[in-house]
Design an enzyme around this catalytic site. Structure first.
Site, short mmCIF file in Angstrom:
data_model
loop_
_atom_site.label_atom_id
_atom_site.label_comp_id
_atom_site.label_asym_id
_atom_site.label_seq_id
_atom_site.Cartn_x
_atom_site.Cartn_y
_atom_site.Cartn_z
N HIS A 101 0.80 -1.25 -0.01
CA HIS A 101 -0.17 -0.20 -0.08
C HIS A 101 0.85 1.06 -0.01
O HIS A 101 1.96 1.15 0.51
CB HIS A 101 -0.75 0.13 1.52
N ASP A 104 1.87 2.24 3.47
CA ASP A 104 2.74 1.39 4.43
C ASP A 104 4.33 1.72 3.79
O ASP A 104 5.07 1.10 4.81
CB ASP A 104 2.32 0.00 4.59
N HIS A 271 -11.45 -13.73 3.91
CA HIS A 271 -12.42 -12.97 3.54
C HIS A 271 -13.64 -13.74 3.09
O HIS A 271 -14.91 -13.90 3.42
CB HIS A 271 -12.09 -12.14 2.60
N ASP A 307 -10.59 -11.36 10.84
CA ASP A 307 -9.90 -11.67 9.84
C ASP A 307 -8.30 -11.75 10.59
O ASP A 307 -7.46 -10.79 10.69
CB ASP A 307 -9.67 -10.16 8.97
N ASP A 339 -1.20 -12.43 2.16
CA ASP A 339 -1.59 -11.66 2.74
C ASP A 339 -1.84 -12.24 4.46
O ASP A 339 -2.95 -12.33 4.45
CB ASP A 339 -2.97 -10.94 2.18
C1 XLS Z 1 -7.77 -6.38 4.57
C2 XLS Z 1 -7.16 -6.78 3.01
C3 XLS Z 1 -6.09 -5.78 2.57
C4 XLS Z 1 -5.98 -5.94 0.99
C5 XLS Z 1 -5.10 -4.76 0.44
O1 XLS Z 1 -8.38 -7.25 5.06
O2 XLS Z 1 -7.00 -8.01 2.86
O3 XLS Z 1 -4.80 -6.18 3.07
O4 XLS Z 1 -5.57 -7.14 0.69
O5 XLS Z 1 -5.48 -3.55 0.74
NI NI Z 2 -5.95 -8.97 1.35
NI NI Z 3 -7.66 -9.26 4.56
#
Ligand code: XLS
Ligand code: NI
Ligand code: NI
Length: 437
Positions: A101, A104, A271, A307, A339
């Site tokens: 990002h 970051d 997710h 998450d 991720d």
């Molecule tokens: C958050 C998301 C994020 C995306 C990128 O839950 O997974 O990390 O992958 O913005």
């Molecule tokens: Ni993600």
């Molecule tokens: Ni995520």
């Protein structure tokens, strides 16, 4: 190279008998699977946000991670140094890609101008490091959820000034992604949703999101960025409801706003499960629409309702994922993007290596298992047989659109009772998969 990880040399493949915890037992980048090297099947990617910025903090506790290379928050020199350490990590791990990002990698400035300047300074280092190490950018994205200005959302904020600010930020993030030769760009709308419908004009917010994504697609053309756009579905967290809630909702949204030609999906395991689906369900839904682009590889915890972004170490999960990926013919622009973050209790730098090695080996095994299942052919044969009634006779006529209700009624009256159902054999198939694990 700075040497943030002085005791670690490049992680090598040593095979399943190795007892070296800093070696791959299954991920052998150049080994061919279905005629293609593993590294090209899997296209592993390390995320900047968890790996470099994750401190292990949670709602109840401060960060616990020990990160000796950290020179401090909020200053550009420290950010540049951190970027170099990140590339050292990717290089030693042997990960071919990364994702980030905007905020970051570089600190928030006091103004947008200053933030852009900070970003440019760090991107310069990232570009040098990409060149030096050969590590490439899988995708970039804009962080539109940390700063309080995004409390009501970004593209779906009730405040038009916030929409404008978000547009400016995404414009810049797309431009630096383009500069870095990114293979893609992700839209994850962390706060693009609502917390209460009492204050929300849902239709208007969705229209704004549609308009925002059209502007992004226009700008992509303008700057000649050829990378793939992805939407990353997630149902909730931090909002109560996120508009891009799952693959089906995203696809419907993209169709409704005539954006399907410009976007694919980036599907994340945790997710999927937050949405009440399995990862394989989400992948199959996306693939059916020819919109499966990339994956965020992680896993949740069955007993925690958020998450948790854990590293994927479940062979059944990675086998299922790779079955779908192989079926669709493999990744093109996308990849297997971790991720994922180390647990708060796994606070040492070396845990970052253990975690990624675990994820990579688990995916490599999933790939090999999926390829073996495909080579064996019994699973595919079973499914083919199960649908055999559609390959000829009345089934073929229905699929080809040659009959309507009237013809089908005549057929059914003549046939009498249905006598041709076959068993679904779920348990038999589950055991068949186990033969390969
Ligand atoms: C958050 C998301 C994020 C995306 C990128 O839950 O997974 O990390 O992958 O913005
Ligand atoms: Ni993600
Ligand atoms: Ni995520």
């Amino acid at each position: 190279m700075p040497s943030a990880f002085p005791k670690i040399s490049t992680i090598q493949y040593e095979g399943p008998r190795s007892r070296n915890p800093l070696a791959f037992k299954h991920y052998n980048p150049h080994e061919l699977v279905e005629g293609k090297p593993m590294k090209d099947h899997l296209r592993f990617s390390v995320v900047y946000w968890h790996t470099m910025r994750g401190a292990g903090a949670d709602m109840f506790g401060w960060g616990s991670a020990v990160r000796p290379w950290e020179l401090g928050e909020g200053n550009v020199e420290a950010a540049k140094h951190r970027a170099r350490c990140f590339f050292e990590f990717c290089e030693k791990l042997g990960a071919p890609f990364y994702a980030f990002h905007d905020r970051d990698v570089a600190p928030h400035g006091k103004t947008l101008k200053e933030s852009n300047r900070n970003l440019d300074a760090v991107v310069k280092v990232m570009k040098e490091e990409q060149k030096r190490s050969g590590v490439k950018l899988l995708w970039g994205t804009a962080q539109l959820f940390v700063h309080p200005r995004f409390m009501h959302g970004a593209a779906t904020s009730c405040n038009a000034d916030v929409f404008a600010y978000a547009a400016a930020q995404v414009k810049k993030a797309m431009e630096v992604t383009h500069q870095l030769g990114g293979a893609g760009y992700v839209f994850w709308g962390g706060r693009e949703g609502y917390t209460t419908l009492l204050n929300t004009e849902l239709k208007r917010e969705m229209d704004h999101l549609g308009a925002f994504l059209h502007m992004a697609a226009d700008h992509k053309k303008k700057i000649g960025f050829k990378g793939q756009f992805y939407i990353e579905p997630k149902p909730k967290e931090p909002t109560k409801h996120q508009y891009d809630s799952d693959a089906a909702a995203c696809l419907n949204f993209l169709r409704e706003y005539n954006l399907l030609k410009d976007f694919k999906l980036n599907i994340e395991t945790n997710h999927a499960t937050l949405a009440g689906h399995t990862m394989q369900h989400e992948l199959e839904v996306a693939a059916a629409a020819k919109a499966l682009g990339s994956i965020d590889a992680n896993t949740g915890d069955l007993l925690l309702g958020w998450d948790t972004d854990q590293f994927p170490t479940d062979l059944y999960l990675t086998t299922q994922v790779m079955l779908t990926i192989l079926k669709m013919g493999g990744f093109t622009t996308g990849g297997t993007n971790f991720d994922a973050k180390v647990r708060r209790e796994s606070f040492e730098p070396i845990d970052l290596f253990y975690a990624h090695i675990a994820g990579m080996d688990t995916f490599a095994r999933g790939l090999k298992i999926a390829a073996a299942i495909r080579k064996d052919g019994r699973l595919a044969d079973f499914v083919r047989q199960r649908y055999a009634s559609w390959d000829s006779g009345i089934g073929e006529k229905i699929e080809k659109g040659k009959v309507g209700f009237r013809e089908l009624e005549a057929y059914a009256l003549k046939m009498g009772e249905v006598t041709t159902n076959t068993s679904g054999r779920q348990e038999f198939l589950e055991n068949l998969i186990n033969e390969f694990i």
